[in-house]
Design a protein around this motif. Structure first.
Motif: not given
Length: 497
Positions: A3-8, A14-19, A122-127
């Protein structure tokens, strides 16, 4: 395509990537973590998965926290992978260990899509938070210069036992079939915890069938390395349950472990569904509660393949016991014996659909749980204040069973006829154990202890509790190592615990 990049909406969070790894038991705790973060406004989240798992994840992500604080990004699962049935994107759809290894290899092919999507956040991943089975994410995080924390959905006790198995190599002095003077399986006393005695089978269960040991040990090494080289480890547990083992890990093993559970209590409370919208088994439980009849819940996991002949023996044992019960059966097409469901219709109900297990366990009529002893099921039973009858089969389940039976004393062990873990369990054993759990002295004592633990679990995740503090501390420490957030920007400082 992803999907397209997410903008919160961001708001400085903080902006987390969870997988998560593609299996429901691995995915549910991380869904619960996302809901916890959203409810307490601690972070915004981009949640990664594949198209075949996206509906389950979207259903699990609670609404009401705003539409701009979470997104689900779908990475296309590789097609035509040898050893994986067409269309299968979750470990529940695999029929053999060989397929499982092919599946874990196939998941690593998602890396280019994952890396590109994280780079575009976006914003960049914090962790990044990633399941340890996604061991290759360490390389992704390093290439993107983003901190990464591992999630591994087993108990701290099992984590520590795994580490001590590597450290002491007890299997070098033990072998299959070793027995003590009484004919019971021989045990190894763990030097750091002399009260803990484990068998050869306990130690080898994580590696599955003998034919799979070499490949599973190789995978286990990758998991261990993924955890060791992460900036931290998330453990779904709480101090009131596993304090000595959390302390041991953080003092003698690395990386830093954050006990942030039980995550099954992390979702905000919602009003119960209207009676008309309830599934039939919940209405059935309401009727049992109104009649003052205690009910046994049975669920034996989704990954271990239990032979039909064994499940028929379970059915016979439940019928012999004469208890009221609800049984979530897997696979749904299994034959439980001619006329079984008709004969037990006044006392029992067999459910062949996906159920909300926590909702069932929290029902006032449920007084016992016959379980395979997977860690998610253990936590759900503990938080609901329900004692267990445990029947471990694979992976970390034997460690969990020893912890619950011998140390916490909130469970009764199901014994096989030949005293081995993979042995046959006769109907008489099933009947005896569930009667003791529901009506016996051991069950009464287990209930008292598990109710006490349930209260501690709720305290842990409430605002100001040790798990709540650990979540904030984890976010603060990991964001402080990333240029995205300086220490002054994230007000999650360390607190003594």
């Amino acid at each position: 395509m992803a999907s397209a990049p997410f903008t919160s909406g961001y708001h400085g969070l903080p902006h987390l990537a969870i997988f998560p790894f593609m299996a429901k038991g691995h995915t549910m705790p991380l869904i619960q973590l996302v809901n916890y973060l959203r409810h307490h406004q601690l972070a915004t989240v981009t949640f990664f998965t594949t198209p075949g798992n996206a509906a389950f994840i979207r259903d699990g992500l609670s609404s009401g926290a705003g539409d701009d604080d979470v997104a689900v990004v779908e990475l296309d699962f590789p097609a035509d992978v040898p050893g994986i049935p067409p269309g299968v994107e979750s470990a529940e759809g695999l029929a053999s260990m060989a397929s499982f290894f092919a599946f874990t290899d196939a998941v690593s092919l998602l890396r280019p899509q994952f890396d590109a999507s994280v780079a575009a956040m976006q914003p960049p991943a914090s962790f990044i938070v990633a399941d340890a089975f996604l061991y290759w994410v360490n390389e992704s995080a390093a290439s993107l210069s983003i901190p990464k924390v591992s999630f591994f959905g087993i108990s701290t006790f099992a984590q520590v036992m795994r580490e001590l198995r590597i450290r002491h190599d007890p299997c070098a002095v033990m072998k299959p079939g070793d027995v003590d003077d009484d004919g019971n399986p021989a045990t190894f006393s763990v030097p750091e915890f002399p009260h803990i005695k484990v068998t050869f089978e306990d130690l080898m269960a994580p590696f599955g069938e003998p034919s799979a040991i070499r490949m599973m040990m190789e995978l286990d090494g990758k998991l261990g390395k993924a955890i060791e080289e992460s900036q931290g480890l998330i453990i779904n547990t709480f101090h009131g349950l596993e304090a000595p083992y959390i302390k041991f890990w953080n003092e003698h093993v690395k990386p830093r472990a954050w006990a942030i559970g039980p995550l099954c209590l992390a979702n905000p409370a919602f009003a119960p569904a209207p009676a008309a919208a309830q599934p039939p088994w919940m209405k059935w439980l309401d009727e049992k509660a109104a009649a003052g009849r205690p009910v046994l819940y049975i669920a034996l996991g989704t990954l271990a393949a239990i032979p039909e002949v064994q499940l028929k023996e379970v059915a016979d044992g439940l019928e012999r016991a004469g208890l009221d019960f609800i049984w979530a059966v897997r696979p749904k097409s299994i034959d439980l014996g001619l006329g079984f469901e008709e004969r037990i219709k006044d006392k029992g109900i067999v459910v062949r659909e996906w159920v909300d297990q926590l909702e069932i366990l929290q029902h006032e009529s449920i007084r016992g749980f016959l379980s395979h002893c997977g860690w998610n099921s253990v936590l759900e039973s503990v938080t609901a204040g329900v004692p267990l009858a445990v029947w471990p089969m694979i992976a970390d389940q034997p460690f969990n069973a020893r912890f619950l039976v011998d140390e916490l004393k909130i469970a009764i062990r199901v014994s096989t006829s030949d005293r081995t873990m993979r042995g046959f369990v006769p109907s008489e054993e099933i009947s005896k154990v569930v009667r003791e759990l529901m009506n016996g002295e051991a069950g009464t004592e287990a209930t008292k202890r598990v109710v006490e633990l349930s209260a501690l679990a709720k305290e842990a995740v409430d605002e100001g509790g040790l798990s709540w503090i650990a979540v904030k501390e984890m976010i603060g420490e990991l964001c402080a190592t990333n240029d995205v957030h300086g220490k002054e920007e994230v007000n999650y400082g360390k607190q003594d615990v």
